[in-house]
Design an enzyme around this catalytic site. Structure first.
Site, PDB file in Angstrom:
ATOM      1  N   GLU A 282       0.842  -1.207   0.000  1.00 49.15           N
ATOM      2  CA  GLU A 282       0.000   0.000   0.000  1.00 49.15           C
ATOM      3  C   GLU A 282       0.871   1.248   0.000  1.00 49.15           C
ATOM      4  OE1 GLU A 282      -3.154   0.038  -0.644  1.00 49.15           O
ATOM      5  OE2 GLU A 282      -3.180  -2.146  -0.616  1.00 49.15           O
ATOM      6  N   TRP A 285       1.785   1.903  -3.362  1.00 42.56           N
ATOM      7  CA  TRP A 285       0.752   2.516  -4.225  1.00 42.56           C
ATOM      8  C   TRP A 285       0.919   4.029  -4.237  1.00 42.56           C
ATOM      9  CZ3 TRP A 285      -2.388   1.379  -8.038  1.00 42.56           C
ATOM     10  CH2 TRP A 285      -2.797   0.057  -8.226  1.00 42.56           C
ATOM     11  N   TRP A 313     -20.786  12.974 -19.575  1.00 43.43           N
ATOM     12  CA  TRP A 313     -21.097  13.323 -18.183  1.00 43.43           C
ATOM     13  C   TRP A 313     -22.402  14.111 -18.118  1.00 43.43           C
ATOM     14  CZ3 TRP A 313     -18.108  10.522 -15.378  1.00 43.43           C
ATOM     15  CH2 TRP A 313     -16.774  10.302 -15.716  1.00 43.43           C
ATOM     16  N   ASN A 348     -10.497   3.812   3.122  1.00 43.90           N
ATOM     17  CA  ASN A 348     -10.189   3.558   1.710  1.00 43.90           C
ATOM     18  C   ASN A 348     -11.297   2.808   0.975  1.00 43.90           C
ATOM     19  OD1 ASN A 348      -8.355   3.412  -0.644  1.00 43.90           O
ATOM     20  ND2 ASN A 348      -8.475   1.220  -0.225  1.00 43.90           N
ATOM     21  N   TRP A 366     -15.285  12.677 -12.843  1.00 43.16           N
ATOM     22  CA  TRP A 366     -14.398  12.337 -11.712  1.00 43.16           C
ATOM     23  C   TRP A 366     -13.614  13.549 -11.237  1.00 43.16           C
ATOM     24  CZ3 TRP A 366      -9.219  13.179 -12.375  1.00 43.16           C
ATOM     25  CH2 TRP A 366      -8.716  13.210 -13.685  1.00 43.16           C
ATOM     26  N   TRP A 389      -8.702   8.654  -8.205  1.00 39.81           N
ATOM     27  CA  TRP A 389      -9.950   8.999  -8.916  1.00 39.81           C
ATOM     28  C   TRP A 389      -9.950   8.433 -10.330  1.00 39.81           C
ATOM     29  CZ3 TRP A 389     -14.675  10.578  -7.495  1.00 39.81           C
ATOM     30  CH2 TRP A 389     -14.827  11.040  -6.188  1.00 39.81           C
TER      31      TRP A 389
HETATM   32  P1  FAD Z   1      -3.030   2.324   5.211  1.00 41.03           P
HETATM   33  O1  FAD Z   1      -3.851   1.215   4.696  1.00 41.03           O
HETATM   34  O2  FAD Z   1      -2.516   2.204   6.571  1.00 41.03           O
HETATM   35  O3  FAD Z   1      -1.829   2.484   4.171  1.00 41.03           O
HETATM   36  C1  FAD Z   1      -0.549   3.034   4.551  1.00 41.03           C
HETATM   37  C2  FAD Z   1      -0.212   4.207   3.650  1.00 41.03           C
HETATM   38  O4  FAD Z   1      -0.076   3.777   2.305  1.00 41.03           O
HETATM   39  C3  FAD Z   1      -1.260   5.298   3.624  1.00 41.03           C
HETATM   40  O5  FAD Z   1      -1.116   6.155   4.728  1.00 41.03           O
HETATM   41  C4  FAD Z   1      -0.984   5.967   2.299  1.00 41.03           C
HETATM   42  O6  FAD Z   1       0.092   6.873   2.376  1.00 41.03           O
HETATM   43  C5  FAD Z   1      -0.572   4.792   1.428  1.00 41.03           C
HETATM   44  N1  FAD Z   1      -1.733   4.238   0.703  1.00 41.03           N
HETATM   45  C6  FAD Z   1      -2.595   3.302   1.135  1.00 41.03           C
HETATM   46  N2  FAD Z   1      -3.493   3.004   0.168  1.00 41.03           N
HETATM   47  C7  FAD Z   1      -3.182   3.777  -0.890  1.00 41.03           C
HETATM   48  C8  FAD Z   1      -3.734   3.931  -2.200  1.00 41.03           C
HETATM   49  N3  FAD Z   1      -4.775   3.203  -2.613  1.00 41.03           N
HETATM   50  N4  FAD Z   1      -3.189   4.837  -3.026  1.00 41.03           N
HETATM   51  C9  FAD Z   1      -2.112   5.563  -2.641  1.00 41.03           C
HETATM   52  N5  FAD Z   1      -1.548   5.462  -1.412  1.00 41.03           N
HETATM   53  C10 FAD Z   1      -2.071   4.574  -0.561  1.00 41.03           C
HETATM   54  N6  FAD Z   1      -4.611   8.731  -0.224  1.00 41.03           N
HETATM   55  C11 FAD Z   1      -3.948   9.836   0.152  1.00 41.03           C
HETATM   56  O7  FAD Z   1      -2.964   9.746   0.897  1.00 41.03           O
HETATM   57  N7  FAD Z   1      -4.355  11.083  -0.272  1.00 41.03           N
HETATM   58  C12 FAD Z   1      -5.433  11.253  -1.093  1.00 41.03           C
HETATM   59  O8  FAD Z   1      -5.737  12.395  -1.472  1.00 41.03           O
HETATM   60  C13 FAD Z   1      -6.161  10.091  -1.469  1.00 41.03           C
HETATM   61  N8  FAD Z   1      -7.274  10.204  -2.239  1.00 41.03           N
HETATM   62  C14 FAD Z   1      -7.972   9.067  -2.595  1.00 41.03           C
HETATM   63  C15 FAD Z   1      -9.112   9.190  -3.405  1.00 41.03           C
HETATM   64  C16 FAD Z   1      -9.839   8.062  -3.772  1.00 41.03           C
HETATM   65  C17 FAD Z   1     -11.048   8.206  -4.654  1.00 41.03           C
HETATM   66  C18 FAD Z   1      -9.427   6.795  -3.318  1.00 41.03           C
HETATM   67  C19 FAD Z   1     -10.193   5.561  -3.700  1.00 41.03           C
HETATM   68  C20 FAD Z   1      -8.292   6.656  -2.531  1.00 41.03           C
HETATM   69  C21 FAD Z   1      -7.548   7.783  -2.163  1.00 41.03           C
HETATM   70  N9  FAD Z   1      -6.387   7.681  -1.356  1.00 41.03           N
HETATM   71  C22 FAD Z   1      -5.701   8.811  -1.010  1.00 41.03           C
HETATM   72  C23 FAD Z   1      -5.807   6.351  -1.024  1.00 41.03           C
HETATM   73  C24 FAD Z   1      -6.257   5.738   0.307  1.00 41.03           C
HETATM   74  O9  FAD Z   1      -7.646   5.796   0.433  1.00 41.03           O
HETATM   75  C25 FAD Z   1      -5.620   6.400   1.529  1.00 41.03           C
HETATM   76  O10 FAD Z   1      -4.233   6.502   1.361  1.00 41.03           O
HETATM   77  C26 FAD Z   1      -5.894   5.544   2.785  1.00 41.03           C
HETATM   78  O11 FAD Z   1      -7.275   5.463   3.017  1.00 41.03           O
HETATM   79  C27 FAD Z   1      -5.210   6.162   3.970  1.00 41.03           C
HETATM   80  O12 FAD Z   1      -5.518   5.457   5.139  1.00 41.03           O
HETATM   81  P2  FAD Z   1      -4.368   4.788   5.997  1.00 41.03           P
HETATM   82  O13 FAD Z   1      -3.273   5.767   6.229  1.00 41.03           O
HETATM   83  O14 FAD Z   1      -4.998   4.204   7.195  1.00 41.03           O
HETATM   84  O15 FAD Z   1      -3.843   3.678   4.986  1.00 41.03           O
END
Ligand code: FAD
Length: 484
Positions: A282, A285, A313, A348, A366, A389
């Site tokens: 993650e 990602w 749209w 997420n 989007w 997005w």
């Molecule tokens: P954990 O599951 O603990 O993951 C650890 C770290 O990995 C996160 O803190 C984050 O830095 C990174 N990470 C995890 N999942 C993703 C992912 N899918 N994509 C990129 N990085 C990820 N994340 C953001 O940080 N900023 C945003 O603006 C953002 N916008 C999003 C918009 C949409 C529509 C979606 C579907 C996802 C988005 N995310 C974004 C990704 C993800 O939802 C969040 O990073 C995650 O929910 C953060 O929670 P956590 O720190 O507990 O994640």
């Protein structure tokens, strides 16, 4: 005031790296032994080509306070300036006689543009400018496909990242910094008005968040102690606390992704290897999102896949408003949008559900969702937000196929089985039992009235019929020109 040439101050320009630990620019400046002037510049457009969102501005305020206190703790200060980076830093250089400027690199398009031209200009005038890495696990230029180009697909990107051996070891925070003979003036943080006045819509944020480097390390410690065990299976359940909640801290660089990565080393003695691996994936990602943004700077504004440029749209303003306010009549969507409003975040899994709902059920572009998230998320991140997005829309690199249209009822029933998440954020449904918590519009009248619910009055009826909306979205998708 001019100091001896060999003792001229070094300016360390803080940006999305608001920390002392594992801050390569700061560590290098400290090692030089010359006076260090730490500065944060409130630039007019500091989030790439878009402005700082309101929720993240709240975070930034508190984070800067924390950084200033941490710097004071090691005998230094944080100088605040506003305006364009070249004007603000130019003035500071003239006032202090600084001959070097250090910073950690950023990767959003306008950040890169500002930094490159500043580096050129300062170097031309005889200053030493040094940039360091620290915002990502890897520089976006360092991982390349076999053909030498950028990655477009996550899995090979991940394999390359893993094969590279992970990020470098974090560097320690300096224990002290040499000070200039005279401190330059600092602006007042309060005058930047980053936090809301009245009404204070951010009141709920501080109930769940502690911005700043110390808060980031507390979150990491909690996660390693309680959350990472079972991460792979449980990270999808929004009512559970099995994710790290580190994203806003990482977004503003209060903790480096490398520190987080390395903190998971050695855990496999007590945690299943698949949980640790999945968590690292993650983190990767986020790097992949930046990799995309770096190589395709229009990621937040243009469909990666130009085929989607013809998407019909509908962009109905009333429907967007209902979505944004959490009044769609689909409980999991409404809970997510209200969590976003109340806490500046959203789980997420729920982000994916609400994004799919906006794009596919409501046929809203989007980019409007991306903007709303950017303004309301405390973790708003130019790479991850844009890439995510586009991923949901199906228009992105390595995106979810368009026909994967989330059913908000079955998603709710699968991932919020008892409805606990919905009940937390949609209190008007709190007394509804699990059988109908995700489909109140199908509940018998007696069940609704026993739960104190009058559909259309205390809680909305669905703003669209999901089945019909799905069919309409598929027709729209099929009308797109075939890929060339
Ligand atoms: P954990 O599951 O603990 O993951 C650890 C770290 O990995 C996160 O803190 C984050 O830095 C990174 N990470 C995890 N999942 C993703 C992912 N899918 N994509 C990129 N990085 C990820 N994340 C953001 O940080 N900023 C945003 O603006 C953002 N916008 C999003 C918009 C949409 C529509 C979606 C579907 C996802 C988005 N995310 C974004 C990704 C993800 O939802 C969040 O990073 C995650 O929910 C953060 O929670 P956590 O720190 O507990 O994640």
């Amino acid at each position: 005031m001019m100091t001896k040439p060999h003792n001229n101050p070094i300016i360390v320009w803080f940006r999305r790296d608001l920390r002392l630990k594992d801050n390569a620019a700061l560590a290098c400046a400290a090692e030089c032994g010359r006076p260090v002037i730490a500065v944060y510049v409130h630039e007019p457009s500091e989030m790439g080509n878009r402005s700082l969102g309101a929720a993240q501005a709240w975070w930034l305020h508190h984070s800067l306070k924390g950084l200033a206190a941490a710097l004071e703790g090691i005998g230094s200060r944080l100088v605040l300036r506003s305006g364009s980076a070249d004007a603000a830093l130019g003035a500071l250089i003239a006032e202090t006689g600084a001959t070097s400027v250090f910073w950690n690199r950023r990767y959003d398009p306008s950040g890169i543009a500002v930094d490159s031209s500043l580096k050129e200009e300062l170097t031309r005038t005889g200053l030493t400018v040094r940039s360091f890495s620290g915002q990502l696990l890897h520089e976006p230029t360092c991982l390349k496909t076999g053909a030498g180009g950028p990655y477009r697909v996550y899995t090979p990107f991940w394999r390359a990242l893993e094969a590279s051996g992970g990020p470098p070891e974090p560097v320690a925070a300096p224990s002290s910094l040499a000070t200039p003979e005279r401190w330059p003036l600092s602006e007042s943080l309060e005058n930047w008005h980053l936090v809301p006045g009245k009404p204070n819509w951010a009141a709920g944020f501080s109930t769940v968040w502690t911005p700043g480097e110390a808060g980031a390390h507390d979150k990491l410690a909690r996660f390693l102690a309680e959350g990472i065990d079972g991460y792979k299976a449980k990270r999808d359940y929004p009512a559970l606390r099995h994710t790290s909640e580190l994203s806003p801290h990482i977004a503003l660089g209060e903790i480096s992704p490398a520190s987080v990565w390395h903190a998971t080393r050695g855990l496999t003695e007590r945690i299943a290897a698949e949980d640790v691996l999945h968590f690292r994936k993650e983190l990767a990602w986020r790097d992949f999102s930046y990799h995309l943004l770096f190589h395709f700077p229009d990621l937040a504004t243009k469909n990666w896949n130009a085929r989607f440029d013809a998407f019909p749209w509908e962009n109905t303003p009333e429907l967007f408003e209902r979505w944004a306010r959490g009044q769609t009549g689909y409980p999991i969507v409404d809970a997510g949008m209200r969590q976003l409003w109340r806490h500046g975040t959203m789980h997420n899994r729920v982000r994916m559900i609400v994004a799919s709902f906006l794009i596919k059920d409501l046929m809203i572009d989007w980019r409007k969702g991306e903007r709303w998230f950017r303004d309301t998320l405390v973790d708003a991140d130019p790479g991850s937000n844009a890439a995510s997005w586009q991923w949901v829309a199906g228009s992105g690199a390595d995106a979810s196929p368009f026909f994967r249209i989330f059913n908000p009822v079955s998603q709710g029933e699968k991932f919020d089985i008892n409805g606990d998440y919905v009940r937390t954020f949609v209190p008007e449904l709190a007394r509804l039992g699990s059988a109908f918590i995700h489909r109140p519009f199908e509940a018998p009248k007696a069940t609704l009235s026993a739960a104190g619910i009058v559909l259309g009055e205390t809680y909305p009826l669905p703003i669209v019929d999901h089945g019909k909306a799905r069919a309409r979205a598929m027709l729209a998708y099929q009308s797109l020109p075939r890929a060339g």
